[in-house]
Design an enzyme around this catalytic site. Structure first.
Site, PDB file in Angstrom:
ATOM      1  N   ASP A  38       0.814  -1.213   0.000  1.00  0.00           N
ATOM      2  CA  ASP A  38       0.000   0.000   0.000  1.00  0.00           C
ATOM      3  C   ASP A  38       0.850   1.267   0.000  1.00  0.00           C
ATOM      4  OD1 ASP A  38      -2.301  -1.442  -0.155  1.00  0.00           O
ATOM      5  OD2 ASP A  38      -3.003  -0.973   1.873  1.00  0.00           O
ATOM      6  N   GLY A  39       2.003   1.239   0.656  1.00  0.00           N
ATOM      7  CA  GLY A  39       2.880   2.409   0.652  1.00  0.00           C
ATOM      8  C   GLY A  39       3.348   2.750  -0.752  1.00  0.00           C
ATOM      9  N   ASN A  80      -4.460   9.242   1.080  1.00  0.00           N
ATOM     10  CA  ASN A  80      -4.989   8.856   2.390  1.00  0.00           C
ATOM     11  C   ASN A  80      -5.270  10.052   3.283  1.00  0.00           C
ATOM     12  OD1 ASN A  80      -5.121   6.138   1.989  1.00  0.00           O
ATOM     13  ND2 ASN A  80      -3.519   5.591   3.414  1.00  0.00           N
ATOM     14  N   ASP A 104      -2.632  17.105  19.999  1.00  0.00           N
ATOM     15  CA  ASP A 104      -1.257  17.005  19.504  1.00  0.00           C
ATOM     16  C   ASP A 104      -1.215  17.203  17.993  1.00  0.00           C
ATOM     17  OD1 ASP A 104      -0.338  16.547  22.046  1.00  0.00           O
ATOM     18  OD2 ASP A 104       0.033  14.412  21.762  1.00  0.00           O
ATOM     19  N   THR A 106      -9.221   3.821   6.850  1.00  0.00           N
ATOM     20  CA  THR A 106      -8.704   2.623   7.527  1.00  0.00           C
ATOM     21  C   THR A 106      -7.213   2.728   7.796  1.00  0.00           C
ATOM     22  OG1 THR A 106      -8.421   1.550   5.383  1.00  0.00           O
ATOM     23  CG2 THR A 106     -10.462   1.086   6.584  1.00  0.00           C
ATOM     24  N   ALA A 107      -6.643   3.915   7.643  1.00  0.00           N
ATOM     25  CA  ALA A 107      -5.216   4.108   7.873  1.00  0.00           C
ATOM     26  C   ALA A 107      -4.998   4.858   9.190  1.00  0.00           C
ATOM     27  CB  ALA A 107      -4.604   4.846   6.676  1.00  0.00           C
ATOM     28  N   TYR A 108      -4.220   5.923   9.155  1.00  0.00           N
ATOM     29  CA  TYR A 108      -3.847   6.669  10.359  1.00  0.00           C
ATOM     30  C   TYR A 108      -5.076   7.201  11.095  1.00  0.00           C
ATOM     31  CZ  TYR A 108      -0.792   9.830  13.091  1.00  0.00           C
ATOM     32  OH  TYR A 108      -0.120  10.486  14.088  1.00  0.00           O
ATOM     33  N   SER A 109      -6.082   7.638  10.372  1.00  0.00           N
ATOM     34  CA  SER A 109      -7.308   8.141  10.989  1.00  0.00           C
ATOM     35  C   SER A 109      -7.949   7.091  11.896  1.00  0.00           C
ATOM     36  CB  SER A 109      -8.290   8.573   9.899  1.00  0.00           C
ATOM     37  OG  SER A 109      -9.535   8.911  10.445  1.00  0.00           O
ATOM     38  N   LEU A 110      -8.027   5.864  11.426  1.00  0.00           N
ATOM     39  CA  LEU A 110      -8.601   4.780  12.223  1.00  0.00           C
ATOM     40  C   LEU A 110      -7.801   4.554  13.502  1.00  0.00           C
ATOM     41  CD1 LEU A 110     -10.613   2.421  12.575  1.00  0.00           C
ATOM     42  CD2 LEU A 110      -9.011   1.014  11.248  1.00  0.00           C
TER      43      LEU A 110
END
Length: 188
Positions: free
Chosen positions: A42-43, A118, A147, A158-162
Site C-alpha cells: 500500500d505504501g 490517504n 497534539d 482505515t489508515a492513520y485516521s482509524l
C-alpha cells in the site's frame, strides 16, 4: 521472496507478450501512459498515486507487500485482466495541501508531495499542545486542542485516521474525516 520475484517476472512477460509497452518508473510518468502498475504494498501504491495525481492516469496495485487494502491484486491476476480489458476504474478523492499564509505573509504549495490519497496531518513540533482552528464552507468549528489533526479521505479512513479513533467509511463516500490526535477536548 523467490515466488514473489517469479510472479512479478511472469506479470511483466505476460504484459509484453500481450503487446503492452512497459517503462520502469521511479519519478516522472510518461504523459501518454494508459495505466501505472504499482508493484509492492500500500505504501508503494500511495506513492504511485501521487506521481499521477494531476494526470488522471489510473493506478493498478499489485500486492508484493504486507498490507494490501489498496494493492490487493496478485501478479498472476493482473496481466490477464489488463489484456482482456476486464477491470473497472474507481475514482478516489485526493487531497492537495496549499499553504494559505506564513510568517512572511506569502502562501503557496507545499514543496514536496502536495498530494495525498490517504491523509494529511498537522501536528505539533515540541511540547506544547496545538490549537487547530477549522473552517468548513465559512463555518468555524470549535478549536481542536490536541497534539495534531488528521484530515483524511474516505480511502484513508482505515489508515492513520482509524488508529486515532476515526470512523471507517466506504471508499466511494464523498466525505473528509477530521480526526484529532490525542485530543484534550473530547466533545468534538
Amino acid at each position: 521472496e523467490a515466488e514473489t520475484d517469479k510472479g512479478l517476472l511472469d506479470l511483466l512477460d505476460s504484459l509484453r507478450a500481450g503487446g503492452c509497452e512497459l517503462e520502469l518508473v521511479s519519478g516522472a510518468v510518461c504523459p501518454d501512459a494508459d495505466m501505472l502498475v504499482s508493484v509492492g504494498g500500500d505504501g508503494t501504491f500511495l506513492s504511485a498515486a501521487m506521481l499521477v495525481a494531476e494526470k488522471g492516469i489510473p493506478v493498478v496495485g499489485v500486492n508484493l507487500g504486507r498490507v494490501g487494502f489498496l494493492s490487493e491484486n496478485r501478479p498472476s491476476d493482473v496481466a490477464q485482466a489488463i489484456l482482456a480489458g476486464e477491470y473497472t476504474v474507481e475514482s478516489r478523492a485526493m487531497l492537495k495541501a496549499v499553504i494559505l499564509g506564513s510568517e512572511t505573509g506569502e502562501g503557496g504549495e507545499v514543496d514536496s508531495w502536495p498530494y495525498a490519497l490517504n491523509e494529511f496531518t498537522v501536528h505539533r513540533n515540541g511540547a506544547a499542545m496545538l490549537g487547530v482552528d477549522v473552517t468548513i464552507d465559512g463555518v468555524c468549528l470549535p478549536t481542536y486542542w490536541a497534539d495534531g489533526l488528521i484530515v483524511s479521505t474516505s480511502s484513508g479512513s482505515t489508515a492513520y485516521s482509524l488508529s486515532v479513533g476515526g470512523p471507517i467509511v466506504l471508499p466511494q463516500s464523498k466525505v473528509l474525516i477530521l480526526a484529532p490526535i490525542a485530543p484534550h477536548n473530547l466533545n468534538i
